[in-house]
Design a protein around this motif. Structure first.
Motif, PDB file in Angstrom:
ATOM      1  N   ARG A  82      50.510  78.288  90.126  1.00  0.00           N
ATOM      2  CA  ARG A  82      49.692  79.299  89.436  1.00  0.00           C
ATOM      3  C   ARG A  82      48.307  78.734  89.121  1.00  0.00           C
ATOM      4  NH1 ARG A  82      51.168  80.995  84.746  1.00  0.00           N
ATOM      5  NH2 ARG A  82      52.716  79.394  84.310  1.00  0.00           N
ATOM      6  N   ASP A  83      48.273  77.457  88.736  1.00  0.00           N
ATOM      7  CA  ASP A  83      46.963  76.836  88.467  1.00  0.00           C
ATOM      8  C   ASP A  83      46.100  76.802  89.729  1.00  0.00           C
ATOM      9  OD1 ASP A  83      47.568  76.405  85.848  1.00  0.00           O
ATOM     10  OD2 ASP A  83      48.092  74.281  86.075  1.00  0.00           O
ATOM     11  N   ALA A  84      46.733  76.440  90.851  1.00  0.00           N
ATOM     12  CA  ALA A  84      45.970  76.332  92.105  1.00  0.00           C
ATOM     13  C   ALA A  84      45.460  77.703  92.550  1.00  0.00           C
ATOM     14  CB  ALA A  84      46.839  75.700  93.193  1.00  0.00           C
ATOM     15  N   ILE A  85      46.313  78.721  92.398  1.00  0.00           N
ATOM     16  CA  ILE A  85      45.883  80.086  92.758  1.00  0.00           C
ATOM     17  C   ILE A  85      44.742  80.514  91.834  1.00  0.00           C
ATOM     18  CG2 ILE A  85      46.592  82.516  92.749  1.00  0.00           C
ATOM     19  CD1 ILE A  85      49.478  81.519  93.442  1.00  0.00           C
ATOM     20  N   ALA A  86      44.939  80.238  90.539  1.00  0.00           N
ATOM     21  CA  ALA A  86      43.943  80.646  89.543  1.00  0.00           C
ATOM     22  C   ALA A  86      42.587  80.022  89.863  1.00  0.00           C
ATOM     23  CB  ALA A  86      44.411  80.241  88.150  1.00  0.00           C
ATOM     24  N   GLU A  87      42.611  78.744  90.224  1.00  0.00           N
ATOM     25  CA  GLU A  87      41.356  78.051  90.508  1.00  0.00           C
ATOM     26  C   GLU A  87      40.679  78.641  91.751  1.00  0.00           C
ATOM     27  OE1 GLU A  87      41.779  73.773  90.125  1.00  0.00           O
ATOM     28  OE2 GLU A  87      40.069  73.611  91.511  1.00  0.00           O
ATOM     29  N   ASP A  94      47.723  82.284  83.237  1.00  0.00           N
ATOM     30  CA  ASP A  94      48.737  82.983  82.422  1.00  0.00           C
ATOM     31  C   ASP A  94      48.952  84.419  82.884  1.00  0.00           C
ATOM     32  OD1 ASP A  94      48.872  80.736  80.999  1.00  0.00           O
ATOM     33  OD2 ASP A  94      47.894  81.518  79.181  1.00  0.00           O
ATOM     34  N   ARG A  95      48.014  84.906  83.677  1.00  0.00           N
ATOM     35  CA  ARG A  95      48.134  86.300  84.118  1.00  0.00           C
ATOM     36  C   ARG A  95      48.639  86.409  85.554  1.00  0.00           C
ATOM     37  NH1 ARG A  95      42.993  89.551  82.103  1.00  0.00           N
ATOM     38  NH2 ARG A  95      44.239  91.162  83.106  1.00  0.00           N
ATOM     39  N   ILE A  96      49.214  85.278  86.030  1.00  0.00           N
ATOM     40  CA  ILE A  96      49.750  85.248  87.402  1.00  0.00           C
ATOM     41  C   ILE A  96      51.261  85.034  87.327  1.00  0.00           C
ATOM     42  CG2 ILE A  96      49.790  83.895  89.552  1.00  0.00           C
ATOM     43  CD1 ILE A  96      46.849  83.185  88.974  1.00  0.00           C
ATOM     44  N   TRP A 245      52.509  86.476  94.991  1.00  0.00           N
ATOM     45  CA  TRP A 245      52.132  86.413  93.576  1.00  0.00           C
ATOM     46  C   TRP A 245      51.540  87.731  93.128  1.00  0.00           C
ATOM     47  CZ3 TRP A 245      46.652  86.244  92.511  1.00  0.00           C
ATOM     48  CH2 TRP A 245      45.840  85.940  93.619  1.00  0.00           C
ATOM     49  N   GLY A 246      51.566  87.913  91.818  1.00  0.00           N
ATOM     50  CA  GLY A 246      50.970  89.099  91.233  1.00  0.00           C
ATOM     51  C   GLY A 246      50.011  88.671  90.143  1.00  0.00           C
ATOM     52  N   PHE A 247      48.965  89.480  89.947  1.00  0.00           N
ATOM     53  CA  PHE A 247      47.980  89.218  88.899  1.00  0.00           C
ATOM     54  C   PHE A 247      47.789  90.512  88.120  1.00  0.00           C
ATOM     55  CE2 PHE A 247      43.397  89.567  87.758  1.00  0.00           C
ATOM     56  CZ  PHE A 247      43.378  88.606  86.764  1.00  0.00           C
ATOM     57  N   GLY A 248      47.854  90.417  86.802  1.00  0.00           N
ATOM     58  CA  GLY A 248      47.702  91.635  86.017  1.00  0.00           C
ATOM     59  C   GLY A 248      47.536  91.334  84.542  1.00  0.00           C
ATOM     60  N   PRO A 249      47.538  92.390  83.730  1.00  0.00           N
ATOM     61  CA  PRO A 249      47.408  92.201  82.284  1.00  0.00           C
ATOM     62  C   PRO A 249      48.573  91.355  81.746  1.00  0.00           C
ATOM     63  CG  PRO A 249      47.384  94.541  82.870  1.00  0.00           C
ATOM     64  CD  PRO A 249      47.696  93.791  84.121  1.00  0.00           C
ATOM     65  N   GLY A 250      48.322  90.573  80.706  1.00  0.00           N
ATOM     66  CA  GLY A 250      49.329  89.678  80.155  1.00  0.00           C
ATOM     67  C   GLY A 250      50.621  90.388  79.785  1.00  0.00           C
ATOM     68  N   HIS A 251      50.512  91.610  79.255  1.00  0.00           N
ATOM     69  CA  HIS A 251      51.742  92.287  78.799  1.00  0.00           C
ATOM     70  C   HIS A 251      52.638  92.646  79.979  1.00  0.00           C
ATOM     71  CE1 HIS A 251      50.459  96.471  79.866  1.00  0.00           C
ATOM     72  NE2 HIS A 251      49.269  95.950  79.735  1.00  0.00           N
TER      73      HIS A 251
END
Ligand SMILES: Cc1ncc(COP(=O)(O)O)c(C=O)c1O
Length: 378
Positions: A82-87, A94-96, A245-251
């Motif tokens: 998740r960190d690598a994708i985020a970067e 946290d949203r992945i 992977w998915g990315f979206g709102p924290g909730h």
């Protein structure tokens, strides 16, 4: 157990056995692309939109390292991936959420947000996993007609009722290869009630070279009801390892994590995904290959008199003449005999078309040559 017991199931009536919940037996099981030709010749598998470039050597090396410790569970939260994708994509980790393919993320979304009685909308020639996920969750799929093989925002909005809970859009769409410009995606989002979840599936997002395209990051980052899904199966060449992977709102990510299996992504997948997402040179090469061969294939097919739906992905949808012996099924059989495996798309409501992945130069030229012969133009 004797041989007979192994082979023959006992005769039981329906009341004598567990039955799946309502709707499960209405699901048409997903039919994957064929992976074999009919004879032993060189096989060109162009049926599942896999990359012709293989896999990043850094990703392969990463798997070797994990292979030394297969007895250990992986990191269930896939933190480093998740960190690598985020970067790479400029997101907050946290949203992945990571899954065993983006198919799994699509299922998580359906299971977490759909109940029996709910409706979920997808587009007429949309990716078939949506239908499966919606029905598996016990909800009712609603199909919005397309215009010119493109997702039609007005048709979707016209089908929103007080039962609608989700809308699934593949952008670009498989199998049509068409896309919705960002302005249209925004118009769709603005037209949906705030409690309806919009899923933007960007499995082919990396291939798109259009200024008016946006993969979904923008809306998933700035609204409360949009999730974008992505995959490592296509441009990253890791279909076999199953990483999405998915990315979206924290909730929403929080809700999905609650129903996720604790170790849903394997250690090999995590390690390979990290290496692959960092290997930007590999991705650039894949985009360049596609940029060269997508227009070539489209143009050459058109020269043969075949209609091709303009595609922004790594595949094309080719339409065949409505003539005996020249239809898509005939072309498919002809190509299969010669080791070229394309995809029939009758189950997508496109009985006279074939979908072809942009392959290696050799594969592309071979298919074209065979089609020339098939159409009597060689
Ligand atoms: C539009 C679309 N979404 C999602 C997927 C699922 O990909 P995976 O589960 O391999 O990540 C595919 C695969 O064909 C696809 O075409």
């Amino acid at each position: 157990m004797n041989e007979m017991t192994k082979l023959k199931e006992p005769d039981v009536t329906k009341s004598d056995r567990p039955l799946p919940k309502a709707g499960v037996l209405d699901i048409a099981a997903y039919v994957p692309g064929k992976s074999k030709g009919t004879h032993g010749q060189t096989l060109h598998k162009l049926s599942s939109n896999e990359t012709p470039l293989g896999t990043s050597s850094a990703a392969k090396a990463a798997i070797e390292t994990v292979a030394q410790n297969l007895e250990l569970y992986p990191d269930g939260a896939a933190n480093e991936l998740r960190d690598a994708i985020a970067e790479t994509y400029g997101l907050h980790p946290d949203r992945i959420i990571c899954g065993a393919g983006s198919d799994e993320i699509l299922s998580f979304l359906a299971y977490a947000y759909l109940s029996p009685g709910d409706e979920a909308i997808y587009s007429e020639h949309g990716f078939l996993i949506y239908d499966i996920a919606i029905r598996a969750a016990g909800a009712t799929p609603v199909v919005a007609p397309e215009t010119g093989l493109k997702t039609d925002v007005d048709a979707i909005l016209a089908r929103v009722t007080d039962k609608t809970k989700m809308v699934f859009i593949a952008n670009p769409n498989n199998p049509t290869g068409t896309y919705l410009p960002f302005e249209e995606v925004k118009r769709l989002h603005e037209g949906l009630p705030a409690h309806v979840l919009l899923v933007l599936d960007a499995a082919y997002g990396e291939y798109v070279r259009k200024n008016d395209y946006e993969s979904g990051i923008e809306l998933a980052a700035t609204t409360q009801n949009v999730v974008m899904t992505r995959t490592f199966s296509k441009i990253y060449g890791l279909a076999n390892l199953r990483i999405g992977w998915g990315f979206g709102p924290g909730h929403i990510i929080d809700a999905l994590n609650r129903i996720r299996g604790p170790f849903n992504v394997s250690g090999m997948a995590i390690a390979a995904g990290i290496a692959a997402v960092k290997d930007r040179e590999f991705v650039t090469r894949a985009v360049e290959h596609n940029d060269a061969w997508l227009p070539w294939l489209t143009g050459e097919m058109e020269k043969l008199g075949l209609q091709v739906t303009p595609s922004v992905g790594n595949f094309i949808l080719v339409h065949f003449p409505d003539e005996d012996g020249k239809r898509a099924v005939d072309a498919d059989a002809y190509l299969l005999e010669r080791g070229c495996v394309l995809r029939q798309v009758g189950n997508y409501g496109l009985p006279n078309a074939l979908r072809m992945t942009v392959g290696s130069e050799q594969a592309n030229r071979t298919v074209l040559q065979h089609l020339k012969e098939f159409l009597g133009q060689a």
